[in-house]
Structures are given as structure tokens and as C-alpha cells.
Design an enzyme around this catalytic site. Structure first.
Site, PDB file in Angstrom:
ATOM      1  N   ARG A  42       0.837  -1.206   0.000  1.00  0.00           N
ATOM      2  CA  ARG A  42       0.000   0.000   0.000  1.00  0.00           C
ATOM      3  C   ARG A  42       0.872   1.256   0.000  1.00  0.00           C
ATOM      4  O   ARG A  42       1.960   1.266   0.607  1.00  0.00           O
ATOM      5  CB  ARG A  42      -0.906   0.003   1.230  1.00  0.00           C
ATOM      6  N   ALA A  89      -3.623  -3.883   5.645  1.00  0.00           N
ATOM      7  CA  ALA A  89      -5.072  -3.956   5.867  1.00  0.00           C
ATOM      8  C   ALA A  89      -5.649  -5.107   5.066  1.00  0.00           C
ATOM      9  O   ALA A  89      -6.820  -5.084   4.683  1.00  0.00           O
ATOM     10  CB  ALA A  89      -5.745  -2.633   5.495  1.00  0.00           C
ATOM     11  N   SER A  90      -4.807  -6.111   4.757  1.00  0.00           N
ATOM     12  CA  SER A  90      -5.225  -7.341   4.105  1.00  0.00           C
ATOM     13  C   SER A  90      -5.920  -7.056   2.779  1.00  0.00           C
ATOM     14  O   SER A  90      -5.313  -6.516   1.860  1.00  0.00           O
ATOM     15  CB  SER A  90      -6.106  -8.154   5.058  1.00  0.00           C
ATOM     16  N   HIS A  91      -7.214  -7.380   2.679  1.00  0.00           N
ATOM     17  CA  HIS A  91      -7.949  -7.242   1.413  1.00  0.00           C
ATOM     18  C   HIS A  91      -8.758  -5.951   1.341  1.00  0.00           C
ATOM     19  O   HIS A  91      -9.488  -5.745   0.374  1.00  0.00           O
ATOM     20  CB  HIS A  91      -8.882  -8.438   1.235  1.00  0.00           C
TER      21      HIS A  91
END
Length: 439
Positions: A42, A89-91
Site C-alpha cells: 500500500r 489492511a489485508s484485502h
């Protein structure tokens, strides 16, 4: 904030100050004095990982920096150091970010989360303790996965497609399949660059499906941004449902000698039937990765996971959902066994949905549901919402959502009966909710 970590929109509710505060509080749990730090791709990852590292070092913790690394790679490596923080934040959408915490090779349990949240971020700087130092770190994760899944393989996929979504599995996935001796074609393999969103379960994966069908590949694998979730595309370009994906992982675990399994309470009956027919046992946990891991540790289970997310876990290898381990496990599964599994799984259908329901009424609705459902059910299981066993092939599970004003309704039955069962059960839940709302 939950046992899954802290998540928020960067610059709004997840600020640098908040990230520093969480990392400082977590330092109180780190008994080894060492902590792995990793991040996904990210845009906000670099600055957040720097602030996390600085906060840990200010608390006297030595930081071992993996840089960009998947959640499973960080979990695996954290076993050597005693603790870890992953900036991810994963997915979730790209504007989100968060922190995942690792203690003793696993995520936080409730008691540790409570202890962490009660701590002062400043109290971790013990009197007389010098500041920690930062060291570069590397992960043996790819070699470890390859060594595990290659054992006893009698021939699986020949050519696979990989879609890392521009996430933390970029590079890791290609190295893994090369080490397994498989040919592969890769898309979205540049960190931070992707033609799709972070969540492969919500995306139609058009590019991966085209890659598989146009090039006549055996399978396609899509991972989320931190590499703990996997979606499988078959040779026809169809996305497999998550329960079928988990069944393929379990089948390969059986080939590898596993006998004791744990799956979440909302996982397909197909998996329990498959394991029991081969002399194994299956126990069920509450829904949630941490609950599955906790049950595995209690029972000594060798493998299992969550059907709803295809989250495959082998606790002796990694105490988290592991997307690349799942992909490699499936890719090395005997092709005939794979076809048999998919044929078996196709007999059952799972429907998972939700109804709008104010969270203030959740507890009252769940309390009333056993009476409303008992006429159709031979057995009622409480403790994680209400699960009604209807027959050997059919069940309904009703759980309150922890994140929104909704009650989740899941059913499974034979494919020809599932839709009608869902309509009947969701109507009953809706009726109970309306009655409680009218009081």
C-alpha cells in the site's frame, strides 16, 4: 480494533500518532526483545512501517525488518524472534491500512488484546533499557513451503497462472513455483501495480481467467494484498467457491499424512465427510481465524481452516491463513484426486448472506432463534450464534455481525435444495427480528 489487528483509513482514523501508540503498547507484550516488521505494498506502507519500527526501538525492542513481505512469510519468520508487526489492511481498499500483531508465531488472543489495550505506550520504555536497533531480515518462507508440499507428490499441475495483485506475494509466488519445478505465467507481479482490486474474492479476476483459458493452463491462483487469502481459477476459467478450495487443501494434507483437522463452524460438510471417509477426524471452532488456530492448539490438529474464506492453516508450519501454502498444496495434489474432490464438493451448495438488523437487537434475536428454528432442526448448537443441524447434508447458521448492522445467515444443503432452504430460514430470521424491533 480486534484480535485481527487495527485497521482504518490512513490519515483519517489511522494516523501516524495512532500507529505509534499501538506499536508502543504492543511492545509491552514482547518478552524476547526482538520483533519482525513487514508491510504490504500500500502507498502508506513505508511511512507507517518506519513509525512502527521507531516506536518499537524507543521501547527497547530490536527490529528485524523484512520490508515488503506477505503476512504468512512474516508469521513464519516471527517464530524465530518471538514477535512481529505487519503493516497491512489485508484485502481492504488501498486507502486503508493497519497493523497485525504476532506473538509466539500466532495472532493475538482476546486476553492479550485486552492486556495490550490497557497498557500505556510509554510504560514499555522500561527504566534503564537502551533503545533498540534495526537490522535487515530475510525470510526462508519459500524454501520452507516447497520442502513441505513437495514431499510425496505424485504429480499435480504442470503449468499455473499467478496473480499476486501487485501485493506482498510478488516475487515470493514466482520463486515458489520455480522451486517446485512448475512452469508458470504471471500477471500483476510488479509490487504496487495491479489491474484489479486488493480483494480477489470480490473481483471477477477477468485477466487471470483469460490467462488460464487462452494459454490452456491447469490452474490460476489469485492472492490478496498481504497474501493470506487465495482464490483458485480452474482450467475452464471458473472461480472455485471457497469451501471447494479448502477441500482441495485438506485432500493434499490427507495425502501428506494429516489425520486431525479443525474447521470453522460455517465450513462445508463435504470436508468433514471427506476426512472421515479416510479415517480422520474433524472438530469445529467458532468462526474466525484466531478461533480456528486456538482450537487447533487445544486439539493438536494438523490442518484445517475456514470454509467461508478458503483460509487454509497448517499450525505446525504457520498459525495463520496462508495463501501461497494453499496454492502450492493444491498445485501438488494428484490431478485425479483433485477432480474427485471437485465432483464431490459440487453436490453441496453454500449460501452466505445477511439481513439488515440494528446491532442493538442482535443479542435478543439470537436468543429467540432456537425456538424459531427447532421445528426444522435435529440439533441446535449455540456459542457462536445459532447453528441448526437439519440432516446429514444440511445446516443453517445465524450469527450477529461484529462490524455492521446486520445478521449473517448461512445455509448449506444438497445443490437442488439450498436455495429453498435459504429462503425459508432467512424469512424466519427476518420475522424474529421484526418481532423484536416492534417490542
Amino acid at each position: 480494533m480486534s484480535i485481527s489487528g487495527a485497521r482504518g483509513i490512513y490519515g483519517q482514523d489511522l494516523t501516524l500518532h495512532e500507529a505509534a501508540r499501538f506499536a508502543g503498547r504492543f511492545a509491552n507484550l514482547v518478552k524476547s526483545g526482538k520483533c519482525i516488521v513487514a508491510r504490504d505494498t500500500r502507498p502508506s506502507g513505508p511511512v507507517l512501517s518506519q513509525i512502527v519500527s521507531a516506536s518499537l526501538m524507543a521501547a527497547g525492542i530490536d527490529v528485524y525488518n523484512l520490508g515488503v513481505a506477505s503476512t504468512p512469510a512474516a508469521f513464519r519468520e516471527a517464530r524465530k524472534y518471538g514477535a512481529g508487526i505487519i503493516v497491512t489492511a489485508s484485502h481492504n481498499p488501498l486507502e486503508w491500512n493497519g497493523l497485525k500483531f504476532i506473538i509466539e508465531g500466532r495472532g493475538l488472543f482476546e486476553k492479550e488484546l485486552e492486556q495490550m489495550m490497557l497498557a500505556s505506550s510509554s510504560s514499555s520504555s522500561a527504566a534503564g533499557r537502551s533503545a533498540g536497533r534495526e537490522y535487515p531480515a530475510t525470510a526462508s518462507y519459500v524454501d520452507d513451503v516447497a520442502a513441505l508440499v513437495a514431499a510425496g507428490s505424485t504429480g499435480g499441475a504442470q503449468v499455473v497462472g499467478i496473480d499476486a495483485g501487485g501485493g506482498a506475494s510478488c516475487g515470493y509466488s514466482e520463486r515458489l513455483f520455480k522451486k517446485l519445478g512448475m512452469k508458470f505465467q504471471s500477471i500483476n507481479g510488479i509490487p504496487g501495480v495491479s489491474s484489479r482490486g486488493p480483494d480477489p474474492t470480490a473481483d471477477d479476476l477477468a485477466d487471470l481467467r483469460t490467462l488460464v483459458t487462452a494459454n490452456k493452463l491447469d490452474l490460476g491462483f489469485a492472492l490478496d494484498l498481504d497474501g493470506d487469502r487465495l482464490v483458485v481459477v480452474n482450467e475452464k476459467g471458473e472461480k472455485l467457491n471457497p469451501d471447494a478450495t479448502l477441500l482441495l487443501c485438506v485432500a493434499r494434507a490427507v495425502e501428506l499424512g494429516a489425520k486431525k483437522f479443525v474447521t470453522s463452524i460455517d465450513t462445508s460438510v463435504a470436508i468433514a465427510k471427506y476426512v472421515k471417509e479416510r479415517g480422520g477426524t474433524v472438530e469445529h471452532s467458532k468462526v474466525g481465524e484466531a478461533n480456528v488456530v486456538n482450537k487447533m492448539l487445544d486439539t493438536g490438529a494438523e490442518a484445517g481452516g475456514e470454509g467461508s474464506s478458503a483460509g487454509f492453516i497448517m499450525p505446525k508450519f504457520n498459525m495463520c491463513r496462508d495463501g501461497l501454502l494453499a496454492a502450492a498444496t493444491i498445485a501438488t495434489l494428484d490431478r485425479k484426486a483433485m477432480m474427485d474432490c471437485l465432483s464431490f464438493a459440487s453436490q453441496f451448495m453454500q449460501i452466505r448472506s445477511k439481513i439488515a438488523a440494528d446491532s442493538s437487537l442482535h443479542a435478543r434475536v439470537i436468543e429467540k432463534l432456537p425456538d424459531a428454528l427447532k421445528a426444522e432442526c435435529s440439533q441446535m448448537i449455540t456459542g457462536d450464534g445459532v447453528k441448526g443441524i437439519i440432516d446429514d447434508d444440511s445446516w443453517v447458521l445465524v450469527r450477529p455481525s461484529n462490524t455492521e448492522h446486520a445478521i449473517r445467515v448461512s445455509v448449506e444443503s444438497r445443490a437442488e435444495k439450498a436455495q429453498s432452504l435459504y429462503k425459508k430460514m432467512s424469512k424466519k430470521v427476518q420475522r424474529v427480528y421484526e418481532e423484536e424491533a416492534a417490542r
